[in-house]
Structure formats: C-alpha cells, structure tokens
Design a protein around this motif. Structure first.
Motif: not given
Ligand SMILES: NC(=O)c1ccc[n+]([C@@H]2O[C@H](COP(=O)([O-])OP(=O)(O)OC[C@H]3O[C@@H](n4cnc5c(N)ncnc54)[C@H](OP(=O)(O)O)[C@@H]3O)[C@@H](O)[C@H]2O)c1
Length: 330
Positions: A127, A154, A157-158, A161-164, A186, A191
């Motif tokens: 970030t 999941e 991924r959180r 902090g990436v969409p994919r 996925w 994903k």
C-alpha cells in the motif's frame, strides 16, 4: 490410505518447519534487528551498494510457458524474513528491502499462509509504494479440506490487497486434488491467473512428479541449489518437457551456502559471467539452468537484496562454467 499417510507425513513436516521458523526467528539475525530497533538505531543500510556495469543492462527474463509472459529470473521469498509481526518498528526495516527489490527490476514475491504475518506485511508494504504495478503476486494454499482452502484463499487475497492473485500454489502438495478443483474454478472466474504446486527440502519428489503428470499445472516450485542438485535428475527435465514454469526455493540452502564459503575469495573466472559476490554465484548457477524460470531468495536486508538482484543482470554461466561451479563445491 497412502494419501492419508502422505498427508500425515506432510503435517509432521509442516510442524517441523514451523518449529524451525520459530527457532530461526529467535536466532541472531532477527534478535539483532529487533534489538537495534528497540534502541532506535536504524538497521537500514547506510549506503546502497553501487549499481554496477552489469546491472546497468537489461534484466534477464524467462517466459512462463503457459502464456509466454516474461518474468525476471530473480524474485523474492518471504518465509522467515517477512514474518515480523504487526509492530511498525519491526516492519519498517523491510521498506528498503521492498524498495531495492522493485527498483532493481523485481516482480515475483512468494508467500504463504504458513508464513505467519508475512502476507499481512506484504499487503501493508504494497500500500505504501507506487511500484506495485510491477508486482507478480505468488502465494499458496496450505490447509486440509476444500472449504478451508477456499476461506484461506479469500483471506490471502484480502491480506495482499490485490483484486486478483497472479499465482496460487498448493503448498507442499497438501490435499492437492481438492484444492486443484477450487483453483481451476478460480482460474475460470479470473480470480487467479496461474496455478502451481510446491515442495521443498528435496521431499516427495516422486509424488510431485506424479502430480505433474496427472494435472496441467502452470508452475511448480521446489528446492534446487549447489547444496542440493537432486532436481536435475527428474524434476527439472520433466518440467521442461511438460512446459511448466519452475520457481526455485531455498536457493541459498536457507543461508547455509554462505557459511560454506566464509573467508573464501570469489574465483577470478567468475568474471566470465559477471559475478560480483557469492550470492550471485549461487543464484546464477540456478537461473542458468535452462528449465528454471526464477529463483526466490529471501532476505531481511536491503544490502543483501542489492547483491541478490545483481544476479538478474549480466551474462550467465554456460555449461562448461556450470560444471566448474559444481566442482568448486564437490
Ligand atoms: N514448500 C515451499 O513452498 C517452500 C519451502 C521453503 C521455502 N519456500 C520459499 O522460498 C523462499 C527462499 O527460501 P528460504 O527463505 O528458506 O532460504 P534462502 O533464500 O535459501 O536463504 C535465506 C537466508 O539467506 C540469507 N541471505 C539472503 N541473501 C543474502 C546475501 N546476499 N548474503 C548473505 N546472506 C543472505 C538470509 O539472511 P538475511 O535476512 O540476513 O539476508 C536468510 O537467512 C522462502 O522465503 C519461501 O518464500 C517455499
């Protein structure tokens, strides 16, 4: 039955690895960093090692056979080095490590839910950089049970902090058939871009070969270094034959390779492949193998990162020089 036994062996191995991780975190390196941080002394290298002529050239890239996408031959591991907890004082020394990695052309960062707070640390570091567009995110699924695997994916991924995620690997083959089903779904949903499977420390090569023959993996990760060349026999040729991108873990044998050359000067003939230090010697041995896509050394120090990333530039040893490198360690 055999599967169950494998899974139990795997859990025993994982407990041993987690124990080792705790032991290493207690060891001098981590304690020194924490000690200095507590004293308010910066552990950031005072001056970057110079950018050399070799580094001024183009980085060495290798294709991912599944798509032809080009990846830098040096990535970054995060097993022990990024598992520093949540205190900002402990995370701060990793900022220059991240900066050096991206500034010198790095892209692939490898992690796993097994590595404690590493994924959270990566997420936070990402970030705070505008180099994140370079990132090739590679993490793993490491649990028993398909539903637990989905929850873990999941969570990863959180944390990142990436969409994919770019690459998800099944860590140490644990319950791989179940996770593969999820990962294929996925991938179909966009994903994740690539699917892989891992082992390390020379474990279960036979089982890994069987998995690679049975399912179409994009990536495979295992250990290969001057300290452990077992993969040359079957895994590396098999990956080349099946067009699977190879990621090499433990390229420094967990750091032990440096101890084995302590006090020994770098031979003059290493200049023939633009080698400036032992780190580059160890890494260029790996990345000059034609079946290897990239190696993922781990470090907690920016100065070491600069040395390691130097292996991304200049010439690589040819077959003759590679034999000489092996002889050096015979
Ligand atoms: N089954 C799996 O999927 C699996 C298993 C094992 C590892 N991995 C992955 O592979 C990555 C690499 O393996 P690893 O972390 O076990 O070991 P490694 O990369 O072989 O060695 C790391 C050690 O080398 C030292 N080091 C790094 N660069 C150096 C330099 N230029 N000069 C001197 N020392 C240097 C580091 O200390 P400093 O911090 O002081 O630099 C650290 O102690 C892991 O982090 C992880 O991402 C995956």
């Amino acid at each position: 039955m055999r599967n169950r036994l494998n899974q139990e062996t795997e859990l025993t191995n994982l407990r041993a690895e987690s124990g080792l991780q705790r032991k290493v975190m207690r060891s001098s390196n981590w304690d020194r960093r924490r000690f200095l941080t507590v004293l308010g002394v910066s552990t950031v290298a005072p001056a970057w090692p110079r950018i050399t002529l070799a580094q001024a050239g183009r980085p060495i890239l290798r294709p991912v056979p599944a798509t032809g996408e080009m990846l830098p031959t040096i990535g970054m591991g995060t097993w022990i080095t990024f598992n520093v907890g949540s205190a900002s004082a402990a995370r701060a020394p990793l900022v220059p490590v991240r900066n050096r990695f991206f500034e010198t052309g790095g892209a692939l960062i490898d992690s796993s839910p097994m590595y404690g707070t590493s994924e959270a640390v990566i997420g936070e570091l990402l970030t705070r950089t505008n180099s994140r567009q370079r990132l090739f995110s590679a993490t793993k699924v490491w649990t028993y049970g398909q539903a637990a695997g989905e929850r873990q994916l999941e969570a990863s991924r959180r944390l990142w902090g990436v969409p994919r995620l770019d690459l998800i690997q099944i860590h140490n083959m644990l319950h791989w058939e179940a996770h593969l089903e999820t990962l294929n779904a996925w991938k179909a949903q966009g994903k994740v871009r690539y699917i892989g499977i891992t082992t390390s420390h020379g474990r279960r090569h036979g089982d890994l070969e069987k998995a690679l023959m049975r399912a179409p993996f994009d990536f495979v990760q295992f250990t290969y270094s001057l300290a452990d060349r077992e993969a040359e026999q079957r895994l590396l040729p098999l990956a080349a034959e099946r067009k699977i991108a190879v990621v090499i873990n433990r390229p420094f044998d967990g750091g032990d390779l440096f101890a084995s050359v302590k006090g020994r000067p770098l031979p003059a003939w290493t200049r023939e492949f633009d080698c400036e230090n032992w780190a580059q010697f160890f890494l260029k041995f790996i990345t000059s193998h034609p079946a290897v896509c990239c190696a993922i050394p781990a470090t907690s120090q920016a100065a070491h990162m600069a040395e390691n990333m130097g292996a991304l530039y200049g010439r690589l040893p040819d077959a003759k020089l590679r034999s000489r490198m092996v002889q050096q360690f015979a």
